[in-house]
Design a protein around this motif. Structure first.
Motif, PDB file in Angstrom:
ATOM      1  N   GLU A  70       0.827  -1.212   0.000  1.00 17.11           N
ATOM      2  CA  GLU A  70       0.000   0.000   0.000  1.00 17.11           C
ATOM      3  C   GLU A  70       0.859   1.259   0.000  1.00 17.11           C
ATOM      4  N   PRO A  71       0.473   2.264  -0.798  1.00 23.92           N
ATOM      5  CA  PRO A  71       1.232   3.521  -0.828  1.00 23.92           C
ATOM      6  C   PRO A  71       1.346   4.176   0.551  1.00 23.92           C
ATOM      7  N   ALA A  72       0.294   4.130   1.336  1.00 21.40           N
ATOM      8  CA  ALA A  72       0.326   4.778   2.657  1.00 21.40           C
ATOM      9  C   ALA A  72       1.359   4.134   3.569  1.00 21.40           C
ATOM     10  N   GLN A  73       1.507   2.822   3.483  1.00 22.56           N
ATOM     11  CA  GLN A  73       2.507   2.134   4.308  1.00 22.56           C
ATOM     12  C   GLN A  73       3.919   2.569   3.912  1.00 22.56           C
ATOM     13  N   ALA A  74       4.181   2.629   2.628  1.00 20.39           N
ATOM     14  CA  ALA A  74       5.494   3.051   2.143  1.00 20.39           C
ATOM     15  C   ALA A  74       5.758   4.511   2.534  1.00 20.39           C
ATOM     16  N   ALA A  75       4.752   5.354   2.401  1.00 15.50           N
ATOM     17  CA  ALA A  75       4.900   6.769   2.763  1.00 15.50           C
ATOM     18  C   ALA A  75       5.135   6.929   4.266  1.00 15.50           C
ATOM     19  N   ASP A  76       4.490   6.109   5.070  1.00 14.76           N
ATOM     20  CA  ASP A  76       4.741   6.155   6.523  1.00 14.76           C
ATOM     21  C   ASP A  76       6.199   5.828   6.823  1.00 14.76           C
ATOM     22  N   TRP A  77       6.745   4.833   6.120  1.00 13.55           N
ATOM     23  CA  TRP A  77       8.152   4.480   6.289  1.00 13.55           C
ATOM     24  C   TRP A  77       9.042   5.676   5.948  1.00 13.55           C
ATOM     25  N   LEU A  78       8.724   6.347   4.838  1.00 17.94           N
ATOM     26  CA  LEU A  78       9.490   7.525   4.443  1.00 17.94           C
ATOM     27  C   LEU A  78       9.433   8.583   5.538  1.00 17.94           C
ATOM     28  N   GLY A  79       8.244   8.857   6.045  1.00 17.37           N
ATOM     29  CA  GLY A  79       8.089   9.842   7.117  1.00 17.37           C
ATOM     30  C   GLY A  79       8.885   9.460   8.354  1.00 17.37           C
ATOM     31  N   ASP A  80       8.886   8.173   8.690  1.00 19.81           N
ATOM     32  CA  ASP A  80       9.664   7.699   9.839  1.00 19.81           C
ATOM     33  C   ASP A  80      11.158   7.916   9.624  1.00 19.81           C
ATOM     34  N   ARG A  81      11.646   7.631   8.411  1.00 16.47           N
ATOM     35  CA  ARG A  81      13.073   7.831   8.127  1.00 16.47           C
ATOM     36  C   ARG A  81      13.429   9.315   8.212  1.00 16.47           C
ATOM     37  N   LEU A  82      12.582  10.167   7.633  1.00 13.54           N
ATOM     38  CA  LEU A  82      12.841  11.607   7.682  1.00 13.54           C
ATOM     39  C   LEU A  82      12.884  12.102   9.128  1.00 13.54           C
ATOM     40  N   THR A  83      11.973  11.615   9.934  1.00 11.11           N
ATOM     41  CA  THR A  83      11.939  12.011  11.346  1.00 11.11           C
ATOM     42  C   THR A  83      13.186  11.520  12.081  1.00 11.11           C
ATOM     43  N   ALA A  84      13.600  10.300  11.792  1.00  8.38           N
ATOM     44  CA  ALA A  84      14.774   9.736  12.457  1.00  8.38           C
ATOM     45  C   ALA A  84      16.051  10.505  12.105  1.00  8.38           C
ATOM     46  N   TYR A  85      16.175  10.933  10.863  1.00  9.05           N
ATOM     47  CA  TYR A  85      17.375  11.648  10.431  1.00  9.05           C
ATOM     48  C   TYR A  85      17.301  13.148  10.699  1.00  9.05           C
ATOM     49  N   ALA A  86      16.145  13.689  11.008  1.00 11.77           N
ATOM     50  CA  ALA A  86      15.962  15.132  11.150  1.00 11.77           C
ATOM     51  C   ALA A  86      16.996  15.814  12.046  1.00 11.77           C
ATOM     52  N   PRO A  87      17.379  15.256  13.188  1.00  8.28           N
ATOM     53  CA  PRO A  87      18.380  15.954  14.007  1.00  8.28           C
ATOM     54  C   PRO A  87      19.729  16.147  13.312  1.00  8.28           C
ATOM     55  N   ARG A  88      19.999  15.357  12.293  1.00 10.64           N
ATOM     56  CA  ARG A  88      21.279  15.446  11.566  1.00 10.64           C
ATOM     57  C   ARG A  88      21.200  16.324  10.323  1.00 10.64           C
ATOM     58  N   PHE A  89      20.019  16.798   9.940  1.00  8.33           N
ATOM     59  CA  PHE A  89      19.893  17.617   8.734  1.00  8.33           C
ATOM     60  C   PHE A  89      20.702  18.899   8.883  1.00  8.33           C
ATOM     61  N   ALA A  90      21.417  19.270   7.829  1.00  6.27           N
ATOM     62  CA  ALA A  90      22.238  20.477   7.841  1.00  6.27           C
ATOM     63  C   ALA A  90      21.383  21.740   7.822  1.00  6.27           C
TER      64      ALA A  90
ATOM     65  N   ALA B 292      18.152  23.896   8.958  1.00  6.77           N
ATOM     66  CA  ALA B 292      17.162  23.988  10.036  1.00  6.77           C
ATOM     67  C   ALA B 292      15.724  23.801   9.526  1.00  6.77           C
ATOM     68  N   PRO B 293      15.336  24.395   8.393  1.00  6.37           N
ATOM     69  CA  PRO B 293      13.956  24.187   7.920  1.00  6.37           C
ATOM     70  C   PRO B 293      13.629  22.701   7.644  1.00  6.37           C
ATOM     71  N   ASP B 294      14.634  21.925   7.244  1.00  9.55           N
ATOM     72  CA  ASP B 294      14.398  20.499   6.997  1.00  9.55           C
ATOM     73  C   ASP B 294      14.124  19.734   8.287  1.00  9.55           C
ATOM     74  N   ARG B 295      14.536  20.300   9.425  1.00  9.38           N
ATOM     75  CA  ARG B 295      14.352  19.630  10.718  1.00  9.38           C
ATOM     76  C   ARG B 295      12.949  19.804  11.293  1.00  9.38           C
ATOM     77  N   VAL B 296      12.158  20.697  10.737  1.00  4.95           N
ATOM     78  CA  VAL B 296      10.806  20.956  11.249  1.00  4.95           C
ATOM     79  C   VAL B 296       9.950  19.706  11.055  1.00  4.95           C
ATOM     80  N   PRO B 297       9.344  19.175  12.128  1.00  7.53           N
ATOM     81  CA  PRO B 297       8.556  17.932  12.020  1.00  7.53           C
ATOM     82  C   PRO B 297       7.439  17.981  10.976  1.00  7.53           C
TER      83      PRO B 297
END
Length: 171
Positions: free
Chosen positions: A75-95, A97-102
């Protein structure tokens, strides 16, 4: 139709090696051509299918080793949730600041679900601290809209490996 997820992190300098991120030309250079061109063609032809670098064309992830698949979903929603989880997990390392906004991760995941819903691929690249780079991709499979001739990384005669590659499961 189903979706495969891919993650790559590494040195920005390695990511910038475009020769290993694009498939070799359909035919080799002439045998009597410049030796360095013949050698480079051989290197790229041998390495492109197996190197872990993100391909320039997102769909070409499908020809990479199946060990690079980080998840498979029906399902597309499941794959998109995974993407959102990865983005959230890496957010503290983003160079940036706007990319770090949840809210940004949530918005990118919503748009990914829409794009996957009509069979499109999704690819995001973000700079991390210490000139590193993160590449995240979701690739539509069986068939892929951009390159329908590409086979699924998992043979249709064999079940997908257990664990994170199974439909609906991801690390």
């Amino acid at each position: 139709m189903h979706f495969h997820g891919y993650v790559w992190t590494g040195a920005k300098q390695r990511f910038d090696d475009d020769a290993l991120r694009r498939p070799p030309p359909p035919g080799p250079p002439p045998a009597d051509g410049r030796p360095e061109l013949v050698q480079r063609y051989r290197e790229v032809a041998a390495e492109f299918p197996v190197v872990d670098l993100p391909p320039l064309e997102t769909a070409r992830w499908l020809i990479k080793p199946d060990a690079l698949v980080r998840g498979t979903w029906d399902e597309p929603a499941q794959a998109a949730d995974w993407l959102g989880d990865r983005l959230t997990a890496y957010a503290p390392r983003f160079a940036s600041a706007p990319d770090r906004v949840p809210a940004r991760a949530a918005a990118l995941a919503r748009r990914a679900a829409e794009r996957l819903g009509w069979g499109g691929d999704v690819s995001h690249g973000l700079y991390l601290e210490r000139p590193a780079f993160l590449s995240l991709a979701l690739v539509c499979c069986s068939p892929n809209r951009a390159l329908p001739e590409l086979p699924c990384p998992f043979s249709p005669s064999l079940p997908a490996p257990a664990g994170p590659h199974s439909p609906g499961r991801a690390p």
